[in-house]
Motif scaffolding. Sequence first.
Motif, PDB file in Angstrom:
ATOM      1  N   GLY A 141       0.807  -1.220   0.000  1.00 51.71           N
ATOM      2  CA  GLY A 141       0.000   0.000   0.000  1.00 51.71           C
ATOM      3  C   GLY A 141       0.837   1.266   0.000  1.00 51.71           C
ATOM      4  N   ARG A 142       0.569   2.155   0.945  1.00 51.34           N
ATOM      5  CA  ARG A 142       1.253   3.459   1.039  1.00 51.34           C
ATOM      6  C   ARG A 142       2.745   3.327   1.375  1.00 51.34           C
ATOM      7  NH1 ARG A 142      -3.471   3.938   3.758  1.00 51.34           N
ATOM      8  NH2 ARG A 142      -2.451   3.681   5.769  1.00 51.34           N
ATOM      9  N   TRP A 143       3.173   2.170   1.809  1.00 54.77           N
ATOM     10  CA  TRP A 143       4.573   1.992   2.186  1.00 54.77           C
ATOM     11  C   TRP A 143       5.475   1.653   1.006  1.00 54.77           C
ATOM     12  CZ3 TRP A 143       4.225  -1.282   7.312  1.00 54.77           C
ATOM     13  CH2 TRP A 143       3.624  -0.505   8.301  1.00 54.77           C
ATOM     14  N   LYS A 144       4.928   1.471  -0.192  1.00 48.93           N
ATOM     15  CA  LYS A 144       5.760   1.165  -1.368  1.00 48.93           C
ATOM     16  C   LYS A 144       6.797   2.262  -1.554  1.00 48.93           C
ATOM     17  CE  LYS A 144       2.317  -1.464  -3.848  1.00 48.93           C
ATOM     18  NZ  LYS A 144       1.366  -1.470  -4.943  1.00 48.93           N
ATOM     19  N   GLY A 145       8.059   1.856  -1.640  1.00 45.67           N
ATOM     20  CA  GLY A 145       9.149   2.798  -1.850  1.00 45.67           C
ATOM     21  C   GLY A 145       9.653   3.488  -0.595  1.00 45.67           C
ATOM     22  N   VAL A 146       9.007   3.270   0.544  1.00 45.35           N
ATOM     23  CA  VAL A 146       9.395   3.923   1.812  1.00 45.35           C
ATOM     24  C   VAL A 146      10.496   3.107   2.490  1.00 45.35           C
ATOM     25  CG1 VAL A 146       8.562   4.617   4.102  1.00 45.35           C
ATOM     26  CG2 VAL A 146       7.096   4.905   2.088  1.00 45.35           C
ATOM     27  N   ARG A 147      11.467   3.809   3.025  1.00 44.33           N
ATOM     28  CA  ARG A 147      12.541   3.136   3.776  1.00 44.33           C
ATOM     29  C   ARG A 147      12.000   2.650   5.118  1.00 44.33           C
ATOM     30  NH1 ARG A 147      18.292   4.726   2.551  1.00 44.33           N
ATOM     31  NH2 ARG A 147      18.147   5.839   0.584  1.00 44.33           N
ATOM     32  N   ILE A 148      12.397   1.453   5.493  1.00 44.36           N
ATOM     33  CA  ILE A 148      11.972   0.883   6.767  1.00 44.36           C
ATOM     34  C   ILE A 148      12.449   1.764   7.921  1.00 44.36           C
ATOM     35  CG2 ILE A 148      12.221  -1.108   8.302  1.00 44.36           C
ATOM     36  CD1 ILE A 148      12.329  -2.809   5.689  1.00 44.36           C
ATOM     37  N   GLY A 149      13.657   2.305   7.825  1.00 46.61           N
ATOM     38  CA  GLY A 149      14.179   3.195   8.859  1.00 46.61           C
ATOM     39  C   GLY A 149      13.321   4.438   9.045  1.00 46.61           C
ATOM     40  N   ASP A 150      12.754   4.953   7.946  1.00 42.37           N
ATOM     41  CA  ASP A 150      11.876   6.118   8.051  1.00 42.37           C
ATOM     42  C   ASP A 150      10.587   5.763   8.793  1.00 42.37           C
ATOM     43  OD1 ASP A 150      13.739   7.647   6.719  1.00 42.37           O
ATOM     44  OD2 ASP A 150      12.718   7.512   4.775  1.00 42.37           O
ATOM     45  N   LEU A 151      10.076   4.560   8.551  1.00 45.12           N
ATOM     46  CA  LEU A 151       8.884   4.122   9.281  1.00 45.12           C
ATOM     47  C   LEU A 151       9.193   3.959  10.766  1.00 45.12           C
ATOM     48  CD1 LEU A 151       7.226   1.507   6.920  1.00 45.12           C
ATOM     49  CD2 LEU A 151       6.317   3.725   7.593  1.00 45.12           C
ATOM     50  N   GLN A 152      10.349   3.381  11.083  1.00 42.03           N
ATOM     51  CA  GLN A 152      10.733   3.213  12.482  1.00 42.03           C
ATOM     52  C   GLN A 152      10.828   4.558  13.182  1.00 42.03           C
ATOM     53  OE1 GLN A 152      14.308   0.940  11.741  1.00 42.03           O
ATOM     54  NE2 GLN A 152      13.369  -0.906  12.574  1.00 42.03           N
ATOM     55  N   LYS A 153      11.297   5.550  12.457  1.00 40.02           N
ATOM     56  CA  LYS A 153      11.477   6.874  13.038  1.00 40.02           C
ATOM     57  C   LYS A 153      10.162   7.648  13.130  1.00 40.02           C
ATOM     58  CE  LYS A 153      13.956  11.162  12.035  1.00 40.02           C
ATOM     59  NZ  LYS A 153      14.817  11.825  11.056  1.00 40.02           N
ATOM     60  N   ASN A 154       9.370   7.624  12.065  1.00 43.02           N
ATOM     61  CA  ASN A 154       8.187   8.473  11.973  1.00 43.02           C
ATOM     62  C   ASN A 154       6.865   7.792  12.339  1.00 43.02           C
ATOM     63  OD1 ASN A 154       9.801  10.633  11.002  1.00 43.02           O
ATOM     64  ND2 ASN A 154       9.752   9.712   8.966  1.00 43.02           N
ATOM     65  N   HIS A 155       6.794   6.479  12.185  1.00 38.81           N
ATOM     66  CA  HIS A 155       5.551   5.752  12.459  1.00 38.81           C
ATOM     67  C   HIS A 155       5.840   4.422  13.167  1.00 38.81           C
ATOM     68  CE1 HIS A 155       3.491   8.581   9.824  1.00 38.81           C
ATOM     69  NE2 HIS A 155       4.450   8.390   8.948  1.00 38.81           N
ATOM     70  N   PRO A 156       6.534   4.481  14.303  1.00 40.41           N
ATOM     71  CA  PRO A 156       6.938   3.232  14.962  1.00 40.41           C
ATOM     72  C   PRO A 156       5.764   2.372  15.408  1.00 40.41           C
ATOM     73  CG  PRO A 156       7.319   5.107  16.401  1.00 40.41           C
ATOM     74  CD  PRO A 156       6.944   5.663  15.059  1.00 40.41           C
ATOM     75  N   GLU A 157       4.657   2.988  15.799  1.00 36.08           N
ATOM     76  CA  GLU A 157       3.495   2.215  16.248  1.00 36.08           C
ATOM     77  C   GLU A 157       2.887   1.419  15.095  1.00 36.08           C
ATOM     78  OE1 GLU A 157       3.327   5.726  16.335  1.00 36.08           O
ATOM     79  OE2 GLU A 157       4.306   5.889  18.274  1.00 36.08           O
ATOM     80  N   ALA A 158       2.783   2.049  13.942  1.00 36.18           N
ATOM     81  CA  ALA A 158       2.218   1.374  12.777  1.00 36.18           C
ATOM     82  C   ALA A 158       3.103   0.211  12.351  1.00 36.18           C
ATOM     83  CB  ALA A 158       2.032   2.356  11.620  1.00 36.18           C
ATOM     84  N   LEU A 159       4.417   0.434  12.315  1.00 37.33           N
ATOM     85  CA  LEU A 159       5.343  -0.630  11.936  1.00 37.33           C
ATOM     86  C   LEU A 159       5.284  -1.769  12.953  1.00 37.33           C
ATOM     87  CD1 LEU A 159       7.480  -1.640   9.958  1.00 37.33           C
ATOM     88  CD2 LEU A 159       9.196  -0.436  11.335  1.00 37.33           C
ATOM     89  N   ALA A 160       5.275  -1.452  14.233  1.00 43.20           N
ATOM     90  CA  ALA A 160       5.209  -2.476  15.282  1.00 43.20           C
ATOM     91  C   ALA A 160       3.911  -3.275  15.177  1.00 43.20           C
ATOM     92  CB  ALA A 160       5.332  -1.840  16.659  1.00 43.20           C
ATOM     93  N   ALA A 161       2.801  -2.594  14.934  1.00 37.26           N
ATOM     94  CA  ALA A 161       1.515  -3.289  14.797  1.00 37.26           C
ATOM     95  C   ALA A 161       1.566  -4.272  13.629  1.00 37.26           C
ATOM     96  CB  ALA A 161       0.388  -2.277  14.593  1.00 37.26           C
ATOM     97  N   TRP A 162       2.128  -3.835  12.537  1.00 34.23           N
ATOM     98  CA  TRP A 162       2.206  -4.690  11.344  1.00 34.23           C
ATOM     99  C   TRP A 162       3.130  -5.888  11.582  1.00 34.23           C
ATOM    100  CZ3 TRP A 162       6.313  -5.238   7.650  1.00 34.23           C
ATOM    101  CH2 TRP A 162       5.946  -5.937   6.512  1.00 34.23           C
ATOM    102  N   LEU A 163       4.236  -5.674  12.281  1.00 34.16           N
ATOM    103  CA  LEU A 163       5.172  -6.766  12.556  1.00 34.16           C
ATOM    104  C   LEU A 163       4.622  -7.776  13.555  1.00 34.16           C
ATOM    105  CD1 LEU A 163       8.530  -4.782  12.746  1.00 34.16           C
ATOM    106  CD2 LEU A 163       7.838  -6.416  10.958  1.00 34.16           C
ATOM    107  N   GLU A 164       3.782  -7.337  14.480  1.00 34.59           N
ATOM    108  CA  GLU A 164       3.284  -8.205  15.541  1.00 34.59           C
ATOM    109  C   GLU A 164       1.926  -8.835  15.273  1.00 34.59           C
ATOM    110  OE1 GLU A 164       5.193  -9.084  18.073  1.00 34.59           O
ATOM    111  OE2 GLU A 164       6.781  -7.774  17.331  1.00 34.59           O
ATOM    112  N   ASP A 165       1.093  -8.203  14.448  1.00 34.56           N
ATOM    113  CA  ASP A 165      -0.280  -8.664  14.234  1.00 34.56           C
ATOM    114  C   ASP A 165      -0.491  -9.055  12.778  1.00 34.56           C
ATOM    115  OD1 ASP A 165      -2.997  -9.113  14.070  1.00 34.56           O
ATOM    116  OD2 ASP A 165      -3.579  -7.101  14.724  1.00 34.56           O
ATOM    117  N   PRO A 166      -0.665 -10.347  12.489  1.00 33.47           N
ATOM    118  CA  PRO A 166      -0.835 -10.776  11.097  1.00 33.47           C
ATOM    119  C   PRO A 166      -2.101 -10.242  10.430  1.00 33.47           C
ATOM    120  CG  PRO A 166      -1.077 -12.637  12.606  1.00 33.47           C
ATOM    121  CD  PRO A 166      -0.680 -11.458  13.424  1.00 33.47           C
ATOM    122  N   LEU A 167      -3.022  -9.702  11.215  1.00 34.40           N
ATOM    123  CA  LEU A 167      -4.238  -9.126  10.635  1.00 34.40           C
ATOM    124  C   LEU A 167      -4.082  -7.641  10.316  1.00 34.40           C
ATOM    125  CD1 LEU A 167      -6.897 -10.828  12.938  1.00 34.40           C
ATOM    126  CD2 LEU A 167      -6.288 -11.440  10.591  1.00 34.40           C
ATOM    127  N   ALA A 168      -3.027  -7.015  10.814  1.00 33.87           N
ATOM    128  CA  ALA A 168      -2.840  -5.576  10.654  1.00 33.87           C
ATOM    129  C   ALA A 168      -2.392  -5.227   9.238  1.00 33.87           C
ATOM    130  CB  ALA A 168      -1.807  -5.063  11.664  1.00 33.87           C
TER     131      ALA A 168
END
Length: 190
Positions: A80-107
Amino acid sequence: MKATRLTLMCHGRTVAQKLACFPTDESLEMDWQSAKGSLSRSFKESPRLLCGPEARTRQTAELFGSDIQVVEALRDCDFGRWKGVRIGDLQKNHPEALAAWLEDPLAAPHGGESVRQLGERVAAWLKTLEATSGHVVAITHPFVVRAALTQVLQGAAFNLIDVEPLSAVELRYFGRWRLRLTALDAEGAF
């Protein structure tokens, strides 16, 4: 009936992988055009070659031959919206969203496909292979390979794992254990 042999193979390296970005439809980093067919004798018998629809999987498949079937079920996870986005940028700017996606297979905070949805798609594709026989080589993406392994190893996984002589499995620990499937490098070493 002859057994089905499925070889799942990850596509070749891309610039997005080197930059730790979620993929787009990028090409391989290597000069794949001059290498077309160079790996066509990698298998004893000519397998049925399948690949996802993205450029990187089609280009990798062409290293093994020209008779290739594009299979929609082998497409990469929709990030989705994460296409082309650096993982480090997500960790820095949207850590909750990244954590939810990594921990919850339904997210699916990115608005694309959840890990559960990917697993269901891959499980349905694996089911279609049960009626076939012979060797199938599927060139696809890391997430699709993970989804297929998860489908095969669910439940009583211990008795579903065959370990061949001189085979290697690499486990790495960075806060949690991860399984790494390794490939031979250009010199033939792991």
